[in-house]
Design an enzyme around this catalytic site. Sequence first.
Site, short mmCIF file in Angstrom:
data_model
loop_
_atom_site.label_atom_id
_atom_site.label_comp_id
_atom_site.label_asym_id
_atom_site.label_seq_id
_atom_site.Cartn_x
_atom_site.Cartn_y
_atom_site.Cartn_z
N SER A 130 12.17 5.83 14.13
CA SER A 130 11.24 5.36 15.05
C SER A 130 11.80 4.85 16.23
O SER A 130 12.16 3.80 16.57
CB SER A 130 10.51 4.24 14.36
OG SER A 130 10.09 4.66 13.09
N LEU A 131 11.51 5.94 17.34
CA LEU A 131 12.49 5.44 18.39
C LEU A 131 11.28 4.61 19.56
O LEU A 131 11.63 3.40 19.76
CB LEU A 131 12.82 6.70 19.12
CG LEU A 131 13.51 6.52 20.67
CD1 LEU A 131 15.06 5.67 20.19
CD2 LEU A 131 13.94 7.91 21.08
N ASN A 132 10.30 5.29 19.86
CA ASN A 132 9.20 4.38 20.48
C ASN A 132 9.27 3.78 21.86
O ASN A 132 8.16 3.34 22.30
CB ASN A 132 8.65 3.29 19.51
CG ASN A 132 7.86 3.88 18.17
OD1 ASN A 132 7.88 5.09 17.84
ND2 ASN A 132 7.91 3.11 17.14
N CYS A 170 7.65 -7.08 6.40
CA CYS A 170 8.80 -6.76 7.16
C CYS A 170 9.24 -7.71 8.05
O CYS A 170 8.66 -8.43 8.72
CB CYS A 170 8.35 -5.56 7.80
SG CYS A 170 9.62 -4.72 8.91
N GLU A 225 0.89 -1.35 -0.09
CA GLU A 225 0.10 0.09 0.14
C GLU A 225 0.72 1.21 0.10
O GLU A 225 2.03 1.28 0.52
CB GLU A 225 -1.03 -0.12 1.16
CG GLU A 225 -0.53 -0.65 2.31
CD GLU A 225 -1.63 -0.64 3.58
OE1 GLU A 225 -2.23 -1.63 3.46
OE2 GLU A 225 -1.77 0.38 4.29
N ASN A 256 -2.43 3.98 16.50
CA ASN A 256 -3.60 3.51 15.73
C ASN A 256 -3.95 2.19 15.83
O ASN A 256 -3.17 1.34 15.36
CB ASN A 256 -3.16 3.60 14.06
CG ASN A 256 -3.85 4.66 13.33
OD1 ASN A 256 -4.97 5.04 13.54
ND2 ASN A 256 -2.74 5.37 12.50
N GLY A 312 7.21 -1.98 5.35
CA GLY A 312 8.58 -2.37 5.26
C GLY A 312 9.77 -1.59 5.99
O GLY A 312 9.33 -0.28 6.35
N SER A 332 12.29 6.68 6.80
CA SER A 332 12.02 6.10 8.12
C SER A 332 12.60 4.84 8.40
O SER A 332 12.31 4.02 7.69
CB SER A 332 10.43 6.33 8.16
OG SER A 332 10.16 6.17 9.66
N CYS A 392 3.11 8.64 0.90
CA CYS A 392 3.99 7.66 1.54
C CYS A 392 4.07 6.29 0.95
O CYS A 392 2.96 5.88 0.49
CB CYS A 392 2.98 7.71 2.86
SG CYS A 392 3.45 6.36 4.14
N1 SAH Z 1 10.14 0.57 8.98
C1 SAH Z 1 10.08 2.15 9.18
C2 SAH Z 1 8.90 2.62 8.31
C3 SAH Z 1 7.49 1.92 8.32
S1 SAH Z 1 6.50 2.63 9.82
C4 SAH Z 1 10.08 2.46 10.44
O1 SAH Z 1 9.89 1.69 11.55
O2 SAH Z 1 10.37 3.73 10.67
C5 SAH Z 1 6.25 4.24 9.95
C6 SAH Z 1 6.06 4.72 11.46
O3 SAH Z 1 4.57 4.28 11.75
C7 SAH Z 1 6.87 4.21 12.44
O4 SAH Z 1 7.68 5.26 13.20
C8 SAH Z 1 6.12 3.20 13.25
O5 SAH Z 1 6.65 3.30 14.56
C9 SAH Z 1 4.70 3.80 13.00
N2 SAH Z 1 3.63 2.91 13.51
C10 SAH Z 1 3.60 1.60 13.29
N3 SAH Z 1 2.25 1.20 13.42
C11 SAH Z 1 1.90 1.97 13.96
C12 SAH Z 1 0.53 2.05 14.37
N4 SAH Z 1 -0.38 1.09 14.51
N5 SAH Z 1 0.13 3.26 14.94
C13 SAH Z 1 0.90 4.43 14.56
N6 SAH Z 1 2.02 4.56 14.35
C14 SAH Z 1 2.60 3.18 13.80
#
Ligand code: SAH
Length: 364
Positions: A225-227, A119, A99, A301, A170, A202, A112
Site C-alpha cells: 500500500s504505497l498511497n 492495527c 471482519e 472509501n 490489521g 497486503s 478478504c
Molecule cells: N495493513 C495492510 C492490509 C489492510 S488495508 C495494508 O496496509 O496493506 C488494505 C488496503 O485498503 C490498503 O491498500 C489500504 O491502503 C486500503 N484502505 C484503507 N482504508 C481505506 C479506505 N477508507 N478507502 C479505500 N482504501 C482503503
Amino acid sequence: MTTPQPLPLVDLKSLLPEELRALVRQLGQEEYRAGQLLSWIHGKGVEQVDQMSDLSRAFREQLKGVAWVSRLREVQRQVSPGDQAVKFLFELPTGERVESVLIIDGKRRTACLSSQVGCPLDCQFCATGRMGFLRNLSAAQITDQLLQLSRTLLAERGERMTNVVMMGMGEPLLNYEELVRALRLMRLEHGPAIGGRKVTVSTAGYVPGILRLAREDLNLGLAISLNATTDELRDEIMPINRKYPIAELLAAAAEYFSLRGRRVTFEYVLMAGVTDSDEDALRLADLTRGVPCKINLIPYNELGEGTPFRRPLSERVARFRQTLEAHTPMAVTLRESRGRDIAAACGQLYQAQERRRRSARAAG
Ligand code: SAH
C-alpha cells in the site's frame, strides 16, 4: 503450597500436519489419524471431537483431555444489494470483533481476511487504524475466517473459494508467525487448498516482514500500500514511513521480485486533494519504474462525518489513471469499489457496529 495448573488445551485448528502427527504419536495412535483430523477440521468444518466418527471413542476421549478446536462466532452478516460482496463480523472468545469479506467478481471468489484486531500502524485514512491495536489473531482464527466464508459460499451458491487476500483488518506482516502458519494451513489438500499464486498478502510497508516473506517457500502475491509519492506526505498519512521510507520500501519490493519472480502490486488510494494530482500520477510512474509491478488504483472509501479524507470525483480518477498510464509501462487497474454500499473498506462494519453498541449502552 501451589496447586498444579492444568496444561492449556492445544487448539487443533492451529496445528500443521507434522505437529498433528507428533501429537497423535504421543497419544499412542497411528500417524494416519493426523490426516483424519485435518480432514474433519479443515475439510468438513467439524469442531466437535465427538462428531469425528471415524476416530475410536477412546482416542476421542484422549484428545479431549489435551486439545480442542476453536471457532469464531459469527455475529453479523451483510450482503451488498448487487450480491457482489458479503461482509462477515466475527467475535473472538475474548469479545473483540473482526471482519472478513467474501467478494464475488466474475469467476473469482475471494476471501478478504483480517490478521489483527485493530492495527498499530495508525494510517490516517484507515478505519482500522483509528481503533488502535487490540490483539493479534491466532493462525486458527485467521484460517477459520476462510473456512467459514468457504462453507457459506458452498452452501448458498454451490461454489468454491478461489482466492485469498490479506486485506482486512490489521497489518499481516506484524503478526508474521501466525500469518505464515495460517497460510500453510489454507493450502493443505485436506482443506480449502488455496495457496501460492491465489493468495495475496497486503502490507502498509513493514520492510523487514517483506524481506522475510521473500524467503519463504510460499510463493505468495505481495501487495504494497504505497498511497503517497513523497516521503513528506507518506510520513504524515502512513507513519510507518518514518521508519521505512519510500526508497527502502521500493528496494524491498525489487528484492521480493528478484527472489520470488512475482510482480509486486502497488496499491494507491486516491484521496481528493491529497494523493490525486497529475504530479502525483507522474511521480508514481517514476517511483515504480525500477520494480516489475502492477499498479492498482483505489478510489477512497469515505469514513463518514468528521473524517477529513474524501473520494475524488470520477473524472479526476479517470484523469489520474490516464496520466499514469501514459507514463508507465506497468499494468494499471482501477478497483471499482465492490460493496461500497455495505461499507466495505476495512474496519467500517466494525465501526458501525461499535457505534450501535455504544448508543445502545448509553440508551440502556
Ligand atoms: N495493513 C495492510 C492490509 C489492510 S488495508 C495494508 O496496509 O496493506 C488494505 C488496503 O485498503 C490498503 O491498500 C489500504 O491502503 C486500503 N484502505 C484503507 N482504508 C481505506 C479506505 N477508507 N478507502 C479505500 N482504501 C482503503
